[in-house]
Design a protein around this motif. Structure first.
Motif, short mmCIF file in Angstrom:
data_model
loop_
_atom_site.label_atom_id
_atom_site.label_comp_id
_atom_site.label_asym_id
_atom_site.label_seq_id
_atom_site.Cartn_x
_atom_site.Cartn_y
_atom_site.Cartn_z
N ARG A 78 -24.44 35.37 -17.60
CA ARG A 78 -22.77 34.96 -17.91
C ARG A 78 -22.55 34.78 -19.62
NH1 ARG A 78 -21.41 29.52 -15.03
NH2 ARG A 78 -20.93 30.74 -12.76
N GLY A 79 -23.20 35.48 -19.68
CA GLY A 79 -22.63 35.23 -21.15
C GLY A 79 -23.65 34.46 -22.72
N ALA A 80 -23.34 35.36 -23.49
CA ALA A 80 -24.17 35.11 -24.80
C ALA A 80 -23.38 34.07 -25.76
CB ALA A 80 -24.77 36.12 -26.39
N GLY A 81 -23.68 33.03 -26.41
CA GLY A 81 -23.42 32.54 -27.24
C GLY A 81 -23.76 30.95 -27.09
N SER A 82 -23.69 29.17 -27.88
CA SER A 82 -24.65 28.33 -27.85
C SER A 82 -24.32 27.64 -26.88
CB SER A 82 -23.43 28.16 -29.63
OG SER A 82 -24.25 26.86 -29.92
N VAL A 83 -25.71 27.04 -26.69
CA VAL A 83 -25.90 26.14 -25.98
C VAL A 83 -25.89 24.95 -26.24
CG1 VAL A 83 -28.39 26.61 -25.70
CG2 VAL A 83 -27.05 25.46 -23.38
N LYS A 84 -24.89 23.20 -26.09
CA LYS A 84 -25.60 22.52 -26.79
C LYS A 84 -25.81 21.29 -25.69
CE LYS A 84 -21.44 23.54 -30.16
NZ LYS A 84 -20.65 22.80 -30.51
N LEU A 85 -26.58 20.08 -25.75
CA LEU A 85 -26.39 19.16 -24.56
C LEU A 85 -26.03 18.16 -25.40
CD1 LEU A 85 -30.32 19.44 -24.76
CD2 LEU A 85 -28.37 19.42 -22.71
N LEU A 86 -25.05 17.97 -25.28
CA LEU A 86 -23.77 16.91 -25.79
C LEU A 86 -23.36 15.69 -24.80
CD1 LEU A 86 -20.92 18.85 -25.54
CD2 LEU A 86 -21.67 18.25 -27.41
N LYS A 87 -23.87 13.89 -26.24
CA LYS A 87 -24.26 12.81 -25.08
C LYS A 87 -23.14 12.10 -25.56
CE LYS A 87 -27.35 8.55 -26.15
NZ LYS A 87 -28.95 8.00 -26.44
N HIS A 88 -22.25 11.33 -24.97
CA HIS A 88 -21.29 10.90 -24.90
C HIS A 88 -21.47 9.45 -25.60
CE1 HIS A 88 -17.69 8.87 -23.26
NE2 HIS A 88 -17.45 9.86 -23.36
N LYS A 89 -20.68 9.24 -26.28
CA LYS A 89 -20.81 7.47 -27.19
C LYS A 89 -20.64 6.64 -26.39
CE LYS A 89 -19.12 10.47 -31.84
NZ LYS A 89 -17.52 10.58 -32.16
N VAL A 90 -19.86 6.49 -25.69
CA VAL A 90 -20.10 5.07 -25.15
C VAL A 90 -20.61 5.60 -23.25
CG1 VAL A 90 -18.65 3.78 -23.89
CG2 VAL A 90 -17.26 4.91 -25.63
N SER A 91 -20.50 6.09 -22.64
CA SER A 91 -21.37 6.24 -21.51
C SER A 91 -22.89 6.43 -21.82
CB SER A 91 -20.89 6.91 -20.74
OG SER A 91 -20.75 8.31 -20.80
N GLY A 92 -22.95 6.75 -22.90
CA GLY A 92 -24.89 7.68 -23.05
C GLY A 92 -25.02 9.05 -21.96
N GLU A 164 -36.44 15.22 -21.72
CA GLU A 164 -36.30 14.59 -22.53
C GLU A 164 -35.39 13.50 -21.89
OE1 GLU A 164 -35.89 12.38 -26.76
OE2 GLU A 164 -36.63 14.44 -26.72
N VAL A 165 -34.07 14.62 -21.44
CA VAL A 165 -33.12 13.56 -21.49
C VAL A 165 -32.56 13.35 -20.35
CG1 VAL A 165 -30.52 14.25 -21.31
CG2 VAL A 165 -31.47 15.18 -23.76
N ALA A 166 -32.81 14.41 -19.45
CA ALA A 166 -33.45 13.79 -17.80
C ALA A 166 -34.23 12.56 -17.40
CB ALA A 166 -33.91 15.46 -17.34
N GLU A 167 -35.08 12.33 -18.22
CA GLU A 167 -35.90 11.01 -18.60
C GLU A 167 -34.94 10.33 -18.56
OE1 GLU A 167 -38.67 10.50 -16.84
OE2 GLU A 167 -39.27 12.80 -16.61
N SER A 168 -34.21 9.43 -19.67
CA SER A 168 -33.32 8.80 -20.27
C SER A 168 -32.15 8.52 -19.45
CB SER A 168 -33.28 9.17 -21.53
OG SER A 168 -32.36 10.35 -21.22
N GLN A 169 -32.03 9.39 -19.09
CA GLN A 169 -30.57 9.40 -17.55
C GLN A 169 -31.04 8.20 -16.50
OE1 GLN A 169 -27.46 10.16 -18.46
NE2 GLN A 169 -28.85 10.01 -20.22
N LYS A 170 -32.64 7.84 -15.69
CA LYS A 170 -32.80 7.33 -14.87
C LYS A 170 -32.55 5.71 -15.40
CE LYS A 170 -37.09 10.22 -12.85
NZ LYS A 170 -38.06 10.39 -13.44
N SER A 171 -32.88 5.74 -16.39
CA SER A 171 -32.85 4.18 -17.61
C SER A 171 -31.25 3.60 -16.92
CB SER A 171 -32.98 3.84 -18.27
OG SER A 171 -32.51 4.65 -19.18
#
Length: 230
Positions: A78-92, A164-171
């Motif tokens: 698909r491509g080479a580059g930068s992978v990010k996990l981005l957290k929304h400031k309001v919704s979380g 860790e993020v997947a677990e936090s999304q349950k709450s």
């Protein structure tokens, strides 16, 4: 015997000497002429938005991404580059976004959900795989991704943060469900209250109607009494 005088050569050589001096004279290339050249086109600063202004990067790593092609039964880059996990400031909520290094074209773009899990790719401890409903191509599509990092450490960091993020999304989902349920109950209670008020208004109206009808009947009965005999 008449004497002859040789012609002088000074007059003949002077112009050549003068020209040679002018040619040999150095020219001052850095001399300021005082001329000012105005730009033909005035460029204005343009604000560039990435769509990530309302998000904070909680992970940013270099990697190469692949997707599994079901039709060809093979992995495709698909491509080479930068992978990010981005957290929304309001919704979380957190989404995974990856862009190609040079073109910045989006390779992956999907939410990290509680139901997701990432696993090490068999036979390669620098790679891992996961399923996602991706929106990189402008429409939702189920994909099987494989990402490869330059080191084992980066791969482990990615897997740990992803889980860790997947677990936090349950709450977050539980809170959203509770909020939605509370809103629904509040709406039902308001509607129920309005119904009761309307029913309360209808009861006096019915009583008034019955009372009016009763008075009318009494009046009609009085009118129908026989006249006294003479």
């Amino acid at each position: 015997m008449a004497s002859t005088t040789a012609p002088t050569t000074s007059s003949a050589t002077e112009p050549e000497h003068t020209n040679r001096e002018e040619e040999e004279a150095p020219h001052n290339e850095d001399e300021d002429t005082g001329a000012q050249v105005a730009p033909i086109v005035k460029l204005e600063e343009v604000a560039v938005t990435t769509g990530e202004e309302e998000e904070d990067a909680i992970l940013d790593l270099k990697a190469k991404l692949y997707r599994f092609d079901k039709d060809g039964n093979q992995w495709k880059e698909r491509g080479a580059g930068s992978v990010k996990l981005l957290k929304h400031k309001v919704s979380g909520k957190v989404r995974l976004v990856m862009r190609q290094s040079k073109t910045l074209k989006i390779c992956a773009n999907h939410l990290v959900l509680p139901t997701m899990s990432v696993q090490e790719h068999s036979g390669n401890d620098k790679s891992c795989v996961w399923h996602a409903t991706d929106f990189a191509e402008g429409e939702l599509k189920d994909e099987l991704f494989c990402i490869r990092f330059g080191s084992i450490e980066n791969c482990k960091n990615f897997m740990e943060k992803f889980q860790e993020v997947a677990e936090s999304q349950k709450s977050i989902e539980e809170n959203e469900d509770a909020t939605a349920a509370a809103g629904l109950l509040e709406k039902l209670s308001v509607e129920e209250k309005k119904t009761e008020e309307k029913a309360g208004e209808e009861v006096p109206a019915a009583a008034d109607k019955e009372e009016k009808e009763s008075k009318t009947d009494d009046a009609e009965k009085k009118d129908e009494k026989p006249a006294p005999s003479t």
